[in-house]
Design a protein around this motif. Structure first.
Motif, PDB file in Angstrom:
ATOM      1  N   SER A  41       9.421  -7.783  13.956  1.00 15.19           N
ATOM      2  CA  SER A  41       9.626  -6.347  14.424  1.00 15.19           C
ATOM      3  C   SER A  41      10.380  -5.781  13.423  1.00 15.19           C
ATOM      4  CB  SER A  41       9.964  -6.068  15.744  1.00 15.19           C
ATOM      5  OG  SER A  41       8.921  -6.506  16.718  1.00 15.19           O
ATOM      6  N   LEU A  44       9.260  -5.292   9.945  1.00 13.73           N
ATOM      7  CA  LEU A  44       8.337  -4.274   9.839  1.00 13.73           C
ATOM      8  C   LEU A  44       8.862  -2.775   9.814  1.00 13.73           C
ATOM      9  CD1 LEU A  44       5.299  -5.602  12.389  1.00 13.73           C
ATOM     10  CD2 LEU A  44       5.452  -5.632   9.550  1.00 13.73           C
ATOM     11  N   PRO A 167      -0.588  -1.481  11.429  1.00 11.20           N
ATOM     12  CA  PRO A 167       0.686  -1.082  11.836  1.00 11.20           C
ATOM     13  C   PRO A 167       0.923   0.178  11.495  1.00 11.20           C
ATOM     14  CG  PRO A 167       0.898  -3.284  10.769  1.00 11.20           C
ATOM     15  CD  PRO A 167      -0.439  -2.950  10.661  1.00 11.20           C
ATOM     16  N   SER A 269       0.852  -9.353  13.162  1.00 11.95           N
ATOM     17  CA  SER A 269       1.387  -8.956  12.056  1.00 11.95           C
ATOM     18  C   SER A 269       1.351  -9.567  10.759  1.00 11.95           C
ATOM     19  CB  SER A 269       2.735  -8.417  12.620  1.00 11.95           C
ATOM     20  OG  SER A 269       3.369  -9.543  13.410  1.00 11.95           O
ATOM     21  N   THR A 273      -0.057  -8.509   7.221  1.00  8.12           N
ATOM     22  CA  THR A 273       0.593  -8.009   5.969  1.00  8.12           C
ATOM     23  C   THR A 273       0.032  -8.891   4.765  1.00  8.12           C
ATOM     24  OG1 THR A 273       2.318  -9.681   6.841  1.00  8.12           O
ATOM     25  CG2 THR A 273       2.566  -7.455   7.161  1.00  8.12           C
TER      26      THR A 273
END
Length: 442
Positions: A41, A44, A167, A269, A273
């Motif tokens: 997190s 990000l 995201p 995630s 990415t």
């Protein structure tokens, strides 16, 4: 392109460079602590902050913000990680560090490289294809494929996918590339059908048709296909553009993921990415079966190929793969310290392309063109053949490996107007790249 047009595109290019920097930094997260939810997190959030800052700086400014965004994001991303490195990765980092320490010595291979010779980036191995490609185009990406994937088929396949939300740090303009997910078995079938395109499929050598599993790949990417691309029989070279349904990423961490799943996340995630590294830059992959050893153009056995990649499908200039290593192994050295050589080598016992070794060799630019350290190699095995039939034992092994973790794919666009708009924007980016403004996102 006129300078006024370049200035108008500068903010969008700055965003593109920042996103590229963010996803490269995120996908190079290889230590165990980074796969924890809190650290993921934080990374990000870091990416979001850097993109926001670069977007503001890019308004009305030149491309000079690109390298700054890239360098600062990568530096902060490395600093944000803990020191709990997977033992195998720690060992490799030590091996590379020792190689660096010996850079000043008169290292000699006695005329024979113990790994693989790094081929020139300019001209790329695909440069001979430019005169024989329709329109003499210097780039080959999904928008310039002579035979397009039927849009109606992509839409039908999307009906059976669960949409994947990007995201919130990804700019809205880049979310036009639709992402969806499904179970492993269905994903294999979809990838085969979507890339078996009439007018293209029959031109691909039979041993390269089907769906492949990147078995043992430490990076969170799991499936790919060769069968949607451009094959040159005279050059014995295949160019595979990133296209809908030709690559797949995990929406979680398989329990037996390589290196303890150090580069995987428990959620979507890491896969997202990693996917962005390919999709937003329309990266292509080329495999030259002549330059890797077998020089025959009439009876080439296609046992070994040299691999290169190109930003936006650039056929004349290949990407510098060596720039991946400092980030992956957390080495405090300039990004251009290393060079890299990737190959595709059919394994003993392979049944007409059912099993390959996708090697990764690395070297030091100061020493020369010999990539002498092997790290990151994996198996590339066929889970579905060119007739759409499961290939055992790899098919069952893959389903067991994935378990109930979904598979994510770039699945196209919401409508044909969106596809046309993305195609137009990509062509504009390519025009700007021709001016030399894309160096920081390569």
């Amino acid at each position: 392109m006129a300078s006024a047009s370049l200035a108008a595109l500068a903010p969008r290019l700055a965003l593109l460079a920042a996103v590229a920097a963010a996803v490269v930094a995120a996908s190079s997260c290889i230590d165990e602590s980074c796969s924890a939810e809190g650290d993921a997190s934080g990374l990000l959030q870091l990416a979001r902050d850097r993109i926001d800052a670069t977007a503001l700086q890019g308004r009305g400014k030149s491309e000079s913000t690109f390298p700054m965004a890239l360098a600062q994001l990568q530096e902060r991303a490395v600093d944000s990680r803990g020191e709990h490195v997977h033992p195998e990765l720690a060992s490799k980092r030590q091996e590379f560090t020792q190689a660096l320490a010996q850079t000043g010595s008169n290292q000699s291979w006695d005329g024979r490289c113990p790994g693989f010779e790094v081929h020139p980036l300019v001209p790329a191995q695909t440069a001979p294809l430019v005169p024989i490609q329709p329109g003499n185009l210097k780039y080959l990406w999904w928008g310039d494929m002579p035979t397009q994937q039927p849009f109606e088929q992509l839409q039908e396949l999307n009906k059976n996918l669960t949409p994947v939300e990007y995201p919130d740090w990804v700019p809205e303009n880049l979310t036009r590339l639709r992402m969806g997910q499904t179970d492993a078995k269905t994903a294999i079938d979809m990838m085969y059908k979507a890339t078996k395109v009439d007018g293209n499929f029959d031109k691909i050598p039979k041993k390269l048709r089907g769906v492949m599993w990147m078995k043992g790949n430490a990076i969170p990417e799991i499936l790919m296909v060769f069968q949607y691309g451009m094959w040159s029989d005279s050059q014995k070279t295949l160019v595979v553009p990133t296209a809908p349904f030709n690559w797949a990423w995990p929406a979680g961490k398989p329990k037996d993921a390589p290196f303890g799943g150090a580069m995987y996340c428990e959620d979507q995630s890491c896969g997202i990415t990693t996917s962005l590294v390919q999709t937003i830059l329309a990266r292509s992959f080329s495999f030259d079966f002549l330059e890797a050893g077998d020089k025959s153009t009439t009876n080439n056995k296609m046992k070994k190929a040299y691999m290169q990649t190109g930003t936006f499908g650039n056929l004349t200039e290949a990407e510098d793969l060596g720039k991946l290593i400092p980030g992956i192994l957390k080495l405090p050295v300039p990004s251009d310290t290393f060079n890299g050589a990737f190959t595709l080598e059919e394994e003993p016992g392979s049944n007409d392309g059912s099993s390959w070794k996708r090697t990764c060799y690395w070297g030091l630019k100061q020493v020369g063109s010999c990539a002498f350290l092997e790290f990151g190699s994996y198996q590339l095995v066929k889970v579905m053949d060119g007739d759409g039939k499961p290939v055992q034992p790899y098919y069952d092994q893959f389903l067991k490996y994935m378990g109930d973790i979904p598979v994510m794919m770039w699945s196209g666009w919401k409508d044909e107007a969106t596809k046309a708009a993305v195609k137009k924007d990509t062509k504009e980016f390519i025009s700007v790249c021709e001016t030399g403004a894309c160096g920081a996102i390569r």
